[in-house]
Design a protein around this motif. Structure first.
Motif, short mmCIF file in Angstrom:
data_model
loop_
_atom_site.label_atom_id
_atom_site.label_comp_id
_atom_site.label_asym_id
_atom_site.label_seq_id
_atom_site.Cartn_x
_atom_site.Cartn_y
_atom_site.Cartn_z
N VAL A 290 -14.58 -10.29 -8.31
CA VAL A 290 -14.42 -11.65 -7.78
C VAL A 290 -14.72 -12.68 -8.85
CG1 VAL A 290 -15.36 -13.29 -6.09
CG2 VAL A 290 -14.85 -10.95 -5.39
N LYS A 291 -15.74 -12.42 -9.66
CA LYS A 291 -16.03 -13.34 -10.77
C LYS A 291 -14.90 -13.36 -11.79
CE LYS A 291 -21.08 -12.99 -10.60
NZ LYS A 291 -22.31 -12.61 -11.37
N GLU A 292 -14.22 -12.21 -11.97
CA GLU A 292 -13.12 -12.12 -12.92
C GLU A 292 -11.77 -12.53 -12.30
OE1 GLU A 292 -13.20 -11.17 -16.21
OE2 GLU A 292 -15.38 -11.30 -16.00
N VAL A 293 -11.79 -13.05 -11.07
CA VAL A 293 -10.59 -13.52 -10.36
C VAL A 293 -9.58 -12.38 -10.23
CG1 VAL A 293 -9.02 -15.47 -10.08
CG2 VAL A 293 -11.01 -15.70 -11.57
N SER A 294 -10.05 -11.18 -9.91
CA SER A 294 -9.15 -10.05 -9.67
C SER A 294 -9.68 -9.18 -8.54
CB SER A 294 -8.99 -9.22 -10.95
OG SER A 294 -10.24 -8.76 -11.42
N GLY A 295 -10.38 -9.80 -7.59
CA GLY A 295 -10.93 -9.04 -6.47
C GLY A 295 -9.88 -8.53 -5.51
N PHE B 137 -6.86 -4.58 -2.03
CA PHE B 137 -5.59 -3.92 -1.70
C PHE B 137 -5.73 -2.40 -1.73
CE2 PHE B 137 -1.68 -1.98 -3.46
CZ PHE B 137 -0.84 -2.20 -2.39
N TRP B 138 -6.44 -1.88 -2.72
CA TRP B 138 -6.63 -0.42 -2.80
C TRP B 138 -7.43 0.09 -1.61
CZ3 TRP B 138 -10.98 2.71 -3.48
CH2 TRP B 138 -10.71 4.05 -3.78
N GLU B 139 -8.49 -0.62 -1.20
CA GLU B 139 -9.28 -0.21 -0.04
C GLU B 139 -8.45 -0.26 1.24
OE1 GLU B 139 -12.60 -2.82 -0.17
OE2 GLU B 139 -13.83 -1.44 -1.35
N ALA B 140 -7.59 -1.29 1.36
CA ALA B 140 -6.74 -1.38 2.55
C ALA B 140 -5.76 -0.21 2.62
CB ALA B 140 -5.99 -2.72 2.55
N CYS B 141 -5.22 0.21 1.49
CA CYS B 141 -4.31 1.36 1.47
C CYS B 141 -5.05 2.65 1.81
CB CYS B 141 -3.64 1.47 0.10
SG CYS B 141 -2.49 0.13 -0.28
N GLN B 142 -6.30 2.77 1.37
CA GLN B 142 -7.08 3.95 1.70
C GLN B 142 -7.39 4.01 3.19
OE1 GLN B 142 -8.30 6.52 -0.49
NE2 GLN B 142 -6.71 5.63 -1.78
N GLN B 143 -7.73 2.86 3.79
CA GLN B 143 -8.01 2.83 5.22
C GLN B 143 -6.75 3.06 6.05
OE1 GLN B 143 -9.93 -0.91 5.92
NE2 GLN B 143 -11.74 -0.40 4.68
N LEU B 144 -5.59 2.64 5.52
CA LEU B 144 -4.33 2.82 6.25
C LEU B 144 -4.04 4.29 6.52
CD1 LEU B 144 -1.65 1.64 7.34
CD2 LEU B 144 -0.76 1.78 5.00
N PRO C 19 -2.04 -12.38 -3.56
CA PRO C 19 -1.03 -11.54 -4.23
C PRO C 19 -1.63 -10.71 -5.35
CG PRO C 19 -0.83 -13.82 -4.94
CD PRO C 19 -1.85 -13.82 -3.85
N VAL C 20 -1.20 -9.45 -5.42
CA VAL C 20 -1.61 -8.56 -6.50
C VAL C 20 -0.50 -8.53 -7.55
CG1 VAL C 20 -3.09 -7.13 -5.08
CG2 VAL C 20 -0.68 -6.58 -5.25
N ALA D 242 2.70 1.23 -5.20
CA ALA D 242 1.90 0.06 -5.58
C ALA D 242 0.42 0.40 -5.66
CB ALA D 242 2.14 -1.07 -4.59
N GLU D 243 -0.05 1.25 -4.74
CA GLU D 243 -1.46 1.65 -4.76
C GLU D 243 -1.81 2.40 -6.06
OE1 GLU D 243 -4.49 4.57 -2.23
OE2 GLU D 243 -2.38 4.36 -1.68
N GLU D 244 -0.94 3.33 -6.47
CA GLU D 244 -1.17 4.05 -7.71
C GLU D 244 -1.13 3.11 -8.91
OE1 GLU D 244 -2.00 7.17 -10.22
OE2 GLU D 244 -2.09 7.08 -8.02
N HIS D 245 -0.22 2.15 -8.87
CA HIS D 245 -0.11 1.18 -9.98
C HIS D 245 -1.38 0.33 -10.09
CE1 HIS D 245 1.88 -1.61 -12.74
NE2 HIS D 245 1.38 -2.59 -12.02
N ILE D 246 -1.89 -0.16 -8.97
CA ILE D 246 -3.09 -1.00 -9.00
C ILE D 246 -4.31 -0.17 -9.40
CG2 ILE D 246 -4.64 -2.32 -7.53
CD1 ILE D 246 -2.13 -3.82 -8.33
#
Length: 504
Positions: free
Chosen positions: A388-393, A398-405, A432-433, A459-463
């Motif tokens: 979040v400090k690096e402005v990339s949270g 997105f990765w956690e949302a894909c894991q929960q999906l 947006p990612v 997209a999950e693998e890419h991120i």
């Protein structure tokens, strides 16, 4: 290697006696005899050449030799090949040589080598198989510097010399070097030991070997000095390949088990090709189409095969890495605290969760891999704060949302897929990612069809790769992680032991 006496016998072998009769009958008889002898000799020569070709094809390195020899022909081209010259210095002269830097530069500009390191590797392969020999030293490798090298004569190429390897020839070569009495031809320690061993082994014909070495030494003394230097170095390079120094890695060494398996007769199929197969798949015994066979071979190449030694090394490296942190191995426990695997109690892990401050051993484990960091809830939370400090949270979200999906009930999948797309990947996404164009296009095509759990797999693998390669490494180098590690060390010195004494 054919010696001088062998060549002399070969040249003088056709000088048998001839009769003193004259006249048409004798001349016609002699001419017919010559014709028959020539025909028989040509047939014998053809059969010998075919046998030699078959022997070359049976060699395990025949394919590599053919490729290297085709490259060597380009290297030795007078117009476009590498420049071969005579290098003169104040006290010495090196004929017919070139430098390793010149060879690597030629390979870099005339082959598909990507960089100088790859060009040097190709040149070292030529040297390792005996096609290029060093002017000085015994290492059959090429260095990208000003050291000098020579081309090996085609007669001594490995593809043409397997049938000429004989201990008697090697003994003649070593004995001849002792007779020439030159400083550059002085025997090394291992060569002197080999000469003494061969003298004991071939004692019944050592006198013939010595005479043959004397004859070859006389022939060598009559040659031009520069030509003699080239021939001596080529002969030395040949025996460096086939009788290497102790501990040297030999490129043409044959694995006898593989060679025996390749010459083992193939067993014929015991059943016909129309035999019914219950599974419906093709039997590996049956013949199949080339395309199907190619697919089977590609699948075989994709299977991972690891040697037992490599697997053992991996296991030992894993245990050495986790010995300090894993209680199952016996580490990571404070003094006077029972091992939970021995006491059958989960109090150790429960107290670890109740602690307000993160133990230092957990923070250290985060540096092992990104999987260790994300597996630990505290590590994932700290990593999220830093992102979040690096402005990339949004990447981690997105990765956690894909894991929960993947763990949702089937009735909630469609609604969750649309929410993830609108939040992270849609044209009006709120968070947006950053994904590549082909990845975004692949996700868009998946969204056009029925939604499923794996709609965002690409997209999950890419991120995840982006976080693994970039964000995770920057996190470990950041002051944020260093402060966490330093704070844990200070707290562990003051009150960490007392807290565990109370819980254990």
């Amino acid at each position: 290697m054919q010696s001088a006496s062998k060549l002399a016998r070969h040249r003088g072998g056709g000088g048998g006696g001839c009769g003193g009769s004259s006249g048409p009958s004798s001349s016609s008889a002699s001419s017919s005899g010559v014709t028959a002898a020539a025909a028989s000799s040509s047939v014998a020569a053809g059969s010998r050449s075919r046998q030699r070709h078959q022997q070359q094809q049976q060699q395990p390195n025949a394919y590599i030799w053919s490729k290297l020899e085709s490259l060597l022909e380009r290297l030795q081209n007078e117009d476009s090949g590498v420049t071969v010259r005579t290098v003169k210095s104040f006290m010495s002269c090196q004929p017919s040589c070139f430098t390793g830097a010149e060879l690597c530069a030629w390979l870099l500009s005339n082959t598909d080598a990507d960089d100088a390191q790859e060009a040097c590797h190709v040149a070292s392969m030529l040297a390792a198989h005996g096609y290029i020999i060093p002017v000085e030293g015994t290492a059959l490798a090429v260095r990208n510097d000003s050291s000098y090298y020579r081309f090996q004569t085609p007669y001594l190429w490995p593809s043409r010399s397997p049938e000429r390897l004989d201990n008697a020839d090697y003994a003649v070569y070593l004995c001849k070097r002792t007779l020439l009495n030159k400083q550059r031809l002085e025997l090394a320690n291992y060569e002197a030991e080999n000469l003494a061993r061969l003298q004991r082994m071939l004692s019944h014909k050592w006198e013939l070997i010595y005479l043959q070495a004397e004859a070859e030494a006389k022939v060598d003394r009559k040659q031009d000095r520069l030509e003699r230097m080239v021939l001596e170095s080529q002969e030395r390079g040949f025996w460096l390949l086939h009788r290497p120094p102790p501990g040297a890695v030999v490129a043409n060494e044959v694995d006898m088990r593989k060679l025996c398996r390749s010459k083992r007769p193939v067993k014929a199929a015991n059943r016909s090709a129309s035999f019914p197969i219950p599974s419906g798949r093709l039997s590996p015994i049956e013949s199949c189409e080339p395309a199907v066979r190619a697919d089977k071979l590609r699948q075989a190449l994709s299977r991972s095969r690891v040697k037992v030694s490599k697997a053992a090394e991996s296991v030992l490296a894993y245990y050495q890495q986790y010995s300090e942190f894993d209680a199952f191995i016996g580490g990571g426990l404070p003094d006077q605290c029972q091992n939970p695997w021995v006491s059958d109690s989960a109090e150790f892990w429960e107290s670890d969760k109740r602690m307000r401050d993160i133990p230092g051993r957990r923070v250290k484990r985060w540096a092992f891999s990104i999987h260790e960091l994300l597996r630990d809830p505290a590590g994932r939370q700290e990593f999220e704060k830093w992102l979040v400090k690096e402005v990339s949270g949004e990447n981690l979200a997105f990765w956690e949302a894909c894991q929960q999906l993947r763990r949702l009930p089937i009735g909630q999948v469609a609604r969750e897929v649309q929410r993830i797309y609108d939040t992270f990947l849609g044209p009006d996404a709120t968070e947006p990612v950053n994904v590549a164009g082909p990845v975004a296009e692949a996700v868009r095509r998946r969204m056009e069809g029925p939604p499923d759990r794996f709609a965002f797999e690409v997209a999950e693998e890419h991120i995840f790769q982006l976080m693994k390669v970039d964000s995770y490494n920057r996190f470990l180098r950041s002051d944020y992680y260093k402060d966490l590690l330093a704070g844990c060390k200070k707290k562990s010195k003051n009150g960490f032991q007392a807290m565990f004494d109370a819980t254990c």
